[in-house]
Motif scaffolding. Structure first.
Motif, PDB file in Angstrom:
ATOM      1  N   LEU A  72      -6.632  29.030  22.852  1.00 27.19           N
ATOM      2  CA  LEU A  72      -5.719  28.608  21.510  1.00 27.19           C
ATOM      3  C   LEU A  72      -5.345  27.890  21.404  1.00 27.19           C
ATOM      4  O   LEU A  72      -4.152  28.008  20.645  1.00 27.19           O
ATOM      5  CB  LEU A  72      -4.780  30.094  22.220  1.00 27.19           C
ATOM      6  CG  LEU A  72      -5.054  31.189  22.571  1.00 27.19           C
ATOM      7  CD1 LEU A  72      -4.586  32.813  23.726  1.00 27.19           C
ATOM      8  CD2 LEU A  72      -6.225  31.646  21.874  1.00 27.19           C
ATOM      9  N   ASP A  74      -5.313  25.660  18.529  1.00 25.22           N
ATOM     10  CA  ASP A  74      -5.332  25.395  17.169  1.00 25.22           C
ATOM     11  C   ASP A  74      -5.528  26.451  16.346  1.00 25.22           C
ATOM     12  O   ASP A  74      -5.048  27.127  15.392  1.00 25.22           O
ATOM     13  CB  ASP A  74      -6.850  24.660  16.766  1.00 25.22           C
ATOM     14  CG  ASP A  74      -7.219  23.997  17.411  1.00 25.22           C
ATOM     15  OD1 ASP A  74      -6.256  22.992  17.655  1.00 25.22           O
ATOM     16  OD2 ASP A  74      -8.369  23.186  17.618  1.00 25.22           O
ATOM     17  N   VAL A  75      -4.747  27.759  17.060  1.00 24.11           N
ATOM     18  CA  VAL A  75      -4.771  29.200  16.068  1.00 24.11           C
ATOM     19  C   VAL A  75      -3.143  28.788  15.559  1.00 24.11           C
ATOM     20  O   VAL A  75      -2.344  28.520  15.646  1.00 24.11           O
ATOM     21  CB  VAL A  75      -4.227  30.282  17.009  1.00 24.11           C
ATOM     22  CG1 VAL A  75      -5.268  30.022  18.179  1.00 24.11           C
ATOM     23  CG2 VAL A  75      -2.950  30.148  18.433  1.00 24.11           C
ATOM     24  N   LYS A  76      -2.766  29.155  14.675  1.00 18.66           N
ATOM     25  CA  LYS A  76      -1.787  28.860  13.159  1.00 18.66           C
ATOM     26  C   LYS A  76      -1.520  30.458  12.704  1.00 18.66           C
ATOM     27  O   LYS A  76      -0.468  30.568  11.473  1.00 18.66           O
ATOM     28  CB  LYS A  76      -2.204  28.193  12.129  1.00 18.66           C
ATOM     29  CG  LYS A  76      -2.112  26.463  12.391  1.00 18.66           C
ATOM     30  CD  LYS A  76      -2.424  26.224  11.592  1.00 18.66           C
ATOM     31  CE  LYS A  76      -2.687  24.119  12.617  1.00 18.66           C
ATOM     32  NZ  LYS A  76      -3.511  24.464  13.123  1.00 18.66           N
ATOM     33  N   SER A  77      -2.405  31.306  13.331  1.00 20.61           N
ATOM     34  CA  SER A  77      -1.925  33.270  12.947  1.00 20.61           C
ATOM     35  C   SER A  77      -2.505  34.202  13.473  1.00 20.61           C
ATOM     36  O   SER A  77      -2.946  33.521  14.457  1.00 20.61           O
ATOM     37  CB  SER A  77      -2.262  32.819  11.162  1.00 20.61           C
ATOM     38  OG  SER A  77      -3.820  32.853  11.412  1.00 20.61           O
ATOM     39  N   ASP A  79      -4.335  36.461  12.866  1.00 18.22           N
ATOM     40  CA  ASP A  79      -5.713  36.515  12.668  1.00 18.22           C
ATOM     41  C   ASP A  79      -6.511  35.203  13.145  1.00 18.22           C
ATOM     42  O   ASP A  79      -8.028  35.513  14.151  1.00 18.22           O
ATOM     43  CB  ASP A  79      -5.915  35.683  11.315  1.00 18.22           C
ATOM     44  CG  ASP A  79      -6.039  36.888   9.803  1.00 18.22           C
ATOM     45  OD1 ASP A  79      -5.877  37.812  10.580  1.00 18.22           O
ATOM     46  OD2 ASP A  79      -5.430  36.770   9.001  1.00 18.22           O
ATOM     47  N   ASP A  80      -6.062  34.445  13.671  1.00 19.02           N
ATOM     48  CA  ASP A  80      -6.575  33.051  14.412  1.00 19.02           C
ATOM     49  C   ASP A  80      -6.821  34.007  15.330  1.00 19.02           C
ATOM     50  O   ASP A  80      -7.645  33.888  16.108  1.00 19.02           O
ATOM     51  CB  ASP A  80      -5.742  31.729  14.442  1.00 19.02           C
ATOM     52  CG  ASP A  80      -5.645  31.152  12.634  1.00 19.02           C
ATOM     53  OD1 ASP A  80      -6.804  31.249  12.489  1.00 19.02           O
ATOM     54  OD2 ASP A  80      -5.170  30.161  12.178  1.00 19.02           O
ATOM     55  N   SER A  82      -7.341  36.533  16.859  1.00 21.54           N
ATOM     56  CA  SER A  82      -7.865  37.769  16.644  1.00 21.54           C
ATOM     57  C   SER A  82      -9.944  37.222  17.400  1.00 21.54           C
ATOM     58  O   SER A  82     -10.799  37.650  17.959  1.00 21.54           O
ATOM     59  CB  SER A  82      -7.598  38.874  15.577  1.00 21.54           C
ATOM     60  OG  SER A  82      -8.855  39.542  15.702  1.00 21.54           O
ATOM     61  N   LYS A  83      -9.828  35.992  16.109  1.00 18.34           N
ATOM     62  CA  LYS A  83     -11.342  35.522  16.001  1.00 18.34           C
ATOM     63  C   LYS A  83     -11.463  34.773  17.022  1.00 18.34           C
ATOM     64  O   LYS A  83     -12.570  34.621  17.627  1.00 18.34           O
ATOM     65  CB  LYS A  83     -10.974  34.440  14.503  1.00 18.34           C
ATOM     66  CG  LYS A  83     -11.398  34.858  13.037  1.00 18.34           C
ATOM     67  CD  LYS A  83     -10.585  34.035  11.770  1.00 18.34           C
ATOM     68  CE  LYS A  83     -10.943  35.057  10.705  1.00 18.34           C
ATOM     69  NZ  LYS A  83     -10.427  33.744   9.944  1.00 18.34           N
ATOM     70  N   VAL A  84     -10.657  33.878  17.786  1.00 14.86           N
ATOM     71  CA  VAL A  84     -11.000  33.082  18.607  1.00 14.86           C
ATOM     72  C   VAL A  84     -11.062  34.100  20.182  1.00 14.86           C
ATOM     73  O   VAL A  84     -11.584  33.761  21.008  1.00 14.86           O
ATOM     74  CB  VAL A  84      -9.557  32.159  19.562  1.00 14.86           C
ATOM     75  CG1 VAL A  84     -10.007  31.917  20.610  1.00 14.86           C
ATOM     76  CG2 VAL A  84      -9.327  31.517  18.164  1.00 14.86           C
ATOM     77  N   TRP A 105      -1.244  28.571  22.528  1.00 17.09           N
ATOM     78  CA  TRP A 105      -0.797  28.888  21.212  1.00 17.09           C
ATOM     79  C   TRP A 105       0.814  28.376  21.227  1.00 17.09           C
ATOM     80  O   TRP A 105       1.451  28.350  21.867  1.00 17.09           O
ATOM     81  CB  TRP A 105      -1.181  30.339  21.184  1.00 17.09           C
ATOM     82  CG  TRP A 105       0.098  31.209  21.986  1.00 17.09           C
ATOM     83  CD1 TRP A 105      -0.382  32.219  23.448  1.00 17.09           C
ATOM     84  CD2 TRP A 105       1.614  31.834  22.210  1.00 17.09           C
ATOM     85  NE1 TRP A 105       0.581  32.491  23.714  1.00 17.09           N
ATOM     86  CE2 TRP A 105       2.206  32.532  23.755  1.00 17.09           C
ATOM     87  CE3 TRP A 105       2.899  31.280  21.304  1.00 17.09           C
ATOM     88  CZ2 TRP A 105       3.002  32.728  23.785  1.00 17.09           C
ATOM     89  CZ3 TRP A 105       4.023  31.815  21.814  1.00 17.09           C
ATOM     90  CH2 TRP A 105       3.548  32.441  22.708  1.00 17.09           C
TER      91      TRP A 105
END
Length: 531
Positions: A72, A74-77, A79-80, A82-84, A105
């Motif tokens: 995680l 690179d997650v910034k939201s 939505d990120d 959920s996608k990951v 995160w």
């Protein structure tokens, strides 16, 4: 058989030569034009040999474990997130009730709101899979409602000494666990098998060897669900018997309870027990959290969070109880301290329990981030070692001033001052919090700039260290921290032939070149383990 490494430049800290002689895994001699008749010759083709790096504080097993979880970083939201997570579920072919772990995160990098995610955010990803996602620092995690249901905490949270479980205005847990409370999560997550742990170790060692790393001071016991120290020791010992250890490992021993520690001591373990490949190191203790998570223990409230002084995860009396037990069993200690309050409590504990023994015990403080001159001078007077992570500058320089203000900022991350005071200062990375890439770590130490070259001129530039100081912090100082400065770190005759082969001369290169430098080969005990 003797080996002769020829046609290159052998670099120690006080001497150079063009020939290195190795026998039975150790350096016999090096100098210019030594006799090599009858030796197996390795042609360096103009390359440079330097002592191998030893990371003085990281989590080797956790690096491998992280590769089994959702990444995680690179997650910034949301939505990120959920996608990951959904990609991870698909890649791992997980069912609707399987556990989901993730790490990396950082809410400071979120777009829009910087708030931590909560159980309700993760419930949108899955209400049936238990989900636990750990912040990059490792000091905070968030879980979904399914995990709270398993813990029987979905409607209320217990008091936990040295930790917190966040609740809303109605007293309902939000899914956020801090510091010592994390153990409640980790004790219910299914642990990996012995063979899985061994693979985590070998995979990580191979990656480390590619960076010229030949040794690791690693904190592993508390990094896997179950906190099974015996499993970790068996994994390393099995790999040694199988001839698969490609690093020399020095274990920093962290325990979730003093009773677990007593069981470890009863089994006959203490500092120095082990072999040339795997050895027990100090007792590892956690005294506070992280600056990014605002759980580092400060003497004054955070500038950007009035009323919050962080979390002191252990009362001074409790700390002294742990240290007394260690001292009585001839074990030294390494204490995690990031805030100045934690540093102060640690120093008081060392002085009360070890007293004059500190001069020879080689007790240490890991991180040593928020400090002042009095703390550093006390460390020097008591021979308390510093295990620091220059790569932290990449992120931390953005937040230090807002967290602690001008005065404390000016005396923090003070690696040059530490060295000038005579504090034995070694370099590590705290991987997987950051990458164990040593050249990036050294770059930030000598330039005081991020990998993107910011700020121009460096952050608190008077704390830049020289290239030689940085390299010694990664070699001889790491060896000193484990009582082995006579057997490793400088390629002196009689020392282990642990070294890397490089295309350029570290001591005479532009620091900017460090960021792209590649290792040609790595040797452990004269045997090639990479290249």
């Amino acid at each position: 058989m003797k080996k002769a490494f020829v046609n290159g430049t052998i670099c120690s800290w006080e001497k150079r030569g063009n020939t290195l002689i190795v026998e039975d895994g150790k350096v016999v001699d090096f100098g210019n034009d030594l006799s090599t008749e009858g030796f197996e010759k390795i042609d360096l083709k103009g390359s440079y040999i330097y002592p191998g790096f030893v990371d003085s504080h990281m989590h080797l097993v956790n690096c491998g474990y992280t590769n089994y979880t959702a990444k995680l970083f690179d997650v910034k939201s949301m939505d990120d997130f959920s996608k990951v997570i959904h990609t991870y579920i698909k890649e791992k072919n997980l069912g609707p009730y399987d556990w989901i772990r993730g790490r990396g995160w950082n809410n400071d990098f979120f777009q829009g709101s910087k708030d931590f995610p909560t159980r309700y955010d993760l419930d949108k990803i899955s209400k049936t899979n238990p989900i636990v996602l750990t912040r990059v620092c490792g000091h905070i995690a968030v879980c979904n409602s399914k995990v709270l249901e398993i813990l029987n905490m979905d409607s209320s949270a217990p008091y936990i000494e040295g930790g917190e479980i966040d609740v809303d205005e109605q007293g309902i847990p939000t899914g956020i666990f801090r510091e010592a409370a994390l153990e409640r999560l980790y004790e219910i997550i299914p642990p990996p098998t012995l063979e899985e742990v061994k693979k985590m170790i070998t995979d990580t060692m191979a990656e480390m060897n590619a960076f010229g790393i030949t040794g690791s001071h690693t904190d592993d016991f508390g990094n896997l669900p179950g906190s099974d120290w015996a499993l970790i020791i068996k994994a390393y010992q099995d790999l040694e018997k199988e001839g698969k250890l490609t690093l020399r490992v020095y274990e920093q021993c962290l325990f979730p309870s003093i009773d677990r520690y007593k069981g470890f001591l009863k089994a006959g373990y203490t500092t120095g027990v082990g072999s040339d490949y795997f050895k027990i190191g100090p007792l590892k203790l956690l005294l506070d959290g992280a600056l990014g998570a605002r759980t580092a223990a400060l003497r004054k409230p955070y500038h950007d969070d009035p009323g919050n002084t962080g979390i002191l995860t252990m009362e001074p009396k409790t700390l002294q109880e742990w240290l007394t037990l260690a001292r009585d069993h001839k074990m030294n200690a390494a204490i995690h301290c990031i805030g100045d309050r934690a540093m102060e409590v640690a120093m008081e504990g060392f002085q009360k329990v070890y007293g004059e023994e500190n001069q020879n015990a080689r007790n240490s403080i890991v991180h040593c981030q928020i400090t002042d001159h009095d703390i550093l001078e006390s460390m020097a007077e008591n021979n308390i070692l510093a295990m620091v992570q220059p790569i932290f500058l990449d992120y931390d320089h953005q937040i230090v001033n807002s967290r602690v203000g001008d005065t404390l900022e000016s005396t923090s991350y003070a690696w040059k001052t530490m060295m000038d005071l005579g504090i034995h200062t070694s370099f590590g990375t705290d991987a997987p919090v950051e990458s164990f890439q040593p050249f990036h770590n050294i770059y930030e130490a000598v330039t005081r700039k991020t990998l993107e070259g910011k700020p121009e001129g460096g952050w608190i530039p008077d704390q830049k260290v020289s290239m030689k100081e940085a390299l010694k912090a990664y070699t001889v100082e790491s060896a000193y921290a484990q009582f082995e400065e006579d057997t490793r770190g400088s390629l002196s005759p009689g020392q282990w032939a642990d070294f890397m082969v490089l295309p350029k001369d570290l001591l005479h290169m532009d620091p900017e070149e460090l960021k792209d430098l590649k290792v040609e080969a790595t040797y452990l005990g004269g045997k090639k383990v990479y290249g």
